[in-house]
Design a protein around this motif. Sequence first.
Motif, PDB file in Angstrom:
ATOM      1  N   GLY A 146       0.813  -1.214   0.000  1.00 34.31           N
ATOM      2  CA  GLY A 146       0.000   0.000   0.000  1.00 34.31           C
ATOM      3  C   GLY A 146       0.842   1.257   0.000  1.00 34.31           C
ATOM      4  N   THR A 239      -5.085   8.504  12.627  1.00 34.09           N
ATOM      5  CA  THR A 239      -4.124   7.871  11.731  1.00 34.09           C
ATOM      6  C   THR A 239      -3.372   8.938  10.966  1.00 34.09           C
ATOM      7  OG1 THR A 239      -3.849   6.303   9.898  1.00 34.09           O
ATOM      8  CG2 THR A 239      -5.828   7.660   9.874  1.00 34.09           C
ATOM      9  N   ASP A 243      -4.462   6.825   3.046  1.00 34.75           N
ATOM     10  CA  ASP A 243      -5.172   5.696   2.458  1.00 34.75           C
ATOM     11  C   ASP A 243      -6.180   5.105   3.436  1.00 34.75           C
ATOM     12  OD1 ASP A 243      -4.935   4.700  -0.216  1.00 34.75           O
ATOM     13  OD2 ASP A 243      -4.528   2.735   0.650  1.00 34.75           O
ATOM     14  N   ARG A 244      -5.840   5.076   4.713  1.00 36.11           N
ATOM     15  CA  ARG A 244      -6.789   4.587   5.711  1.00 36.11           C
ATOM     16  C   ARG A 244      -7.998   5.513   5.790  1.00 36.11           C
ATOM     17  NH1 ARG A 244      -6.694   1.415  10.463  1.00 36.11           N
ATOM     18  NH2 ARG A 244      -4.492   0.916  10.161  1.00 36.11           N
ATOM     19  N   THR A 246      -9.122   7.361   3.317  1.00 27.49           N
ATOM     20  CA  THR A 246      -9.893   7.140   2.088  1.00 27.49           C
ATOM     21  C   THR A 246     -10.833   5.954   2.248  1.00 27.49           C
ATOM     22  OG1 THR A 246      -8.077   8.041   0.752  1.00 27.49           O
ATOM     23  CG2 THR A 246      -9.719   6.686  -0.381  1.00 27.49           C
ATOM     24  N   ILE A 247     -10.317   4.855   2.797  1.00 21.87           N
ATOM     25  CA  ILE A 247     -11.142   3.668   3.023  1.00 21.87           C
ATOM     26  C   ILE A 247     -12.256   3.972   4.019  1.00 21.87           C
ATOM     27  CG2 ILE A 247     -11.108   1.312   3.916  1.00 21.87           C
ATOM     28  CD1 ILE A 247      -8.217   1.097   2.867  1.00 21.87           C
ATOM     29  N   GLU A 276      -7.590  -3.345  12.508  1.00 25.76           N
ATOM     30  CA  GLU A 276      -7.550  -3.398  11.056  1.00 25.76           C
ATOM     31  C   GLU A 276      -6.353  -2.612  10.530  1.00 25.76           C
ATOM     32  OE1 GLU A 276     -11.230  -1.833   9.701  1.00 25.76           O
ATOM     33  OE2 GLU A 276     -12.460  -3.287  10.780  1.00 25.76           O
ATOM     34  N   SER A 277      -5.798  -3.098   9.439  1.00 28.54           N
ATOM     35  CA  SER A 277      -4.688  -2.423   8.779  1.00 28.54           C
ATOM     36  C   SER A 277      -5.014  -2.289   7.292  1.00 28.54           C
ATOM     37  CB  SER A 277      -3.385  -3.214   8.978  1.00 28.54           C
ATOM     38  OG  SER A 277      -2.340  -2.669   8.201  1.00 28.54           O
ATOM     39  N   THR A 278      -4.490  -1.252   6.678  1.00 29.77           N
ATOM     40  CA  THR A 278      -4.729  -1.095   5.241  1.00 29.77           C
ATOM     41  C   THR A 278      -4.098  -2.234   4.442  1.00 29.77           C
ATOM     42  OG1 THR A 278      -2.777   0.335   5.108  1.00 29.77           O
ATOM     43  CG2 THR A 278      -4.896   1.406   5.369  1.00 29.77           C
ATOM     44  N   GLU A 279      -3.100  -2.883   5.025  1.00 33.23           N
ATOM     45  CA  GLU A 279      -2.502  -4.032   4.342  1.00 33.23           C
ATOM     46  C   GLU A 279      -3.518  -5.149   4.120  1.00 33.23           C
ATOM     47  OE1 GLU A 279       0.778  -4.913   6.933  1.00 33.23           O
ATOM     48  OE2 GLU A 279       2.192  -4.193   5.425  1.00 33.23           O
ATOM     49  N   VAL A 281      -6.415  -4.896   3.086  1.00 35.46           N
ATOM     50  CA  VAL A 281      -7.138  -4.636   1.844  1.00 35.46           C
ATOM     51  C   VAL A 281      -6.269  -4.957   0.634  1.00 35.46           C
ATOM     52  CG1 VAL A 281      -8.285  -2.846   0.475  1.00 35.46           C
ATOM     53  CG2 VAL A 281      -8.521  -2.863   2.967  1.00 35.46           C
ATOM     54  N   TYR A 282      -4.979  -4.651   0.723  1.00 36.00           N
ATOM     55  CA  TYR A 282      -4.089  -4.824  -0.426  1.00 36.00           C
ATOM     56  C   TYR A 282      -3.604  -6.268  -0.580  1.00 36.00           C
ATOM     57  CZ  TYR A 282      -4.017   0.229  -0.859  1.00 36.00           C
ATOM     58  OH  TYR A 282      -4.387   1.534  -1.020  1.00 36.00           O
TER      59      TYR A 282
END
Length: 504
Positions: A146, A239, A243-244, A246-247, A276-279, A281-282
């Motif tokens: 990400g 945060t 990107d977090r 945005t989600i 939760e982590s943006t990872e 999602v990716y």
Amino acid sequence: MFKWLNGKKSKEGSKAHSLNIDELKEQIKSGLNVGSDLVFRNLKRDGQRLVFCFMSSLTDKTTLDDFVIEPIQSNIETEWESEAIAQILPISDISAVNQLTEVVEGINEGKVYIYPEGQPFGLLANVGSTVERGLEKAETESLVYGPKIAFTESLIGNVNILRHNIKDLNLCMEDFTVGKRSKTNGKIVYIKDIADENNVNAFREKISQLEIDHVPGSTVLGQLIENNSWSVFPQLATTELPDRITIALMSGKVVVLMDRSPDALYGPTPFFTFFESTEDVYMRWNMGMSLRILRLFAALLSVLLTPAYVAVLTYHYEVIPSPLLVSLGQSRSNVPFPPVFEALLLEFFIELLREAGARLPTKVGQTMGIVGGIVIGQAAVDAGFTSNILIIIIALSALGSFTTPSYLMGTAIRMIRFPIIISAGIWGGIGIMVSFCFFIIHLLKLNTLGVPYLSPIYPFRWKDLGHSFFRLPPQYLSKRPLTNHTVDDERFSPNKVSKKDVDE
């Protein structure tokens, strides 16, 4: 083009400035209470005077010279009237004012006040300079997959990042100012046809009701507007990752950005959001789900492992297998302290090392953490202060708390370990269960912007489990989380999604 104000007193009692330049200077000096960085620049033409008033420490000198003073001096045919001057200045942020309080506030924000003598009003032009750092990699939230870009202390820069990430015409940004003395600017950000209006109103009302001199940043703002300030658990998340955010916006959450703060505040954020982590999602869904469950299990292990050791050695020797009991007895043969004191002492050492490593420079802090942990742990065992087994258990508990993506939640998990350890030392396994049940009841009573803190477990919403506790394949996540009460709850139509072979 401009809305001119009359020269009467305002409702707050602010006085319109005098039309005499000398008297105007004295009133501005008195209103600002400043010294050498308040500058007055005078021009004179055909017997008429014009004054520029600005703060040298807040003003961009190049912008002032090239876009304010030079156009006025070069346009000799332009009359020195406020409206005529406003037409020739190549500056977008310009306003007409004649109230002393507005003049003083504008100058204090880095604007230049332009007043032609004899005019009923003057102009405030924004020529302020801001101290900003460039875009850098996120420091507090490490990622493998990400985008790595992080927010900065510039509100305009952070808004720019969000606008690039979300090119939705329904992306709304509402301005607000908080702090009676500092007057820090901020924005409430949400997507109009997705976010629940009740969540937006909750932020509006809580921020508008604040009566405080200064709010240093978004993390402090979150503490001020959360429902239960006595709880160790954060009810709103922060945060530094765009990107977090945005989600979060796409899932129906509401975001708050503040000037001079590199963190964004957003909500509602139930308990499982902090794991939760943006990872997730990716990465592929099964890998992301495995890591998310691992974090939750690690947090549970971090809370209960050390208290279980204390309870077993104090009251419940019968649950220890015989081969392990022998080695455990040998390990503790030279330890003069009871298990509860031994555990609290080592937990204190771990927290001391963690805090020292966080406060020292990066390279020195890493060395301090590694060397300090090895040296102190080995020395404690050799000196008979603790056992080898407890060193392993304390290390596992610390690692479990560090797996939490949110620093605030990780700190909360480490804090609640101490009362559970004390309860285990006093009442054994019953003390652990009573303390753990107490924290569960506390979590059940919490809410975040009116949403239950343990959602979607309580109240149980099985459709939201794929958004929080688990992570399902993307084709099964066509709906947005019910917890956020979104207006448009459909992310995509599952009937229109089809997978075709390459040959087709």
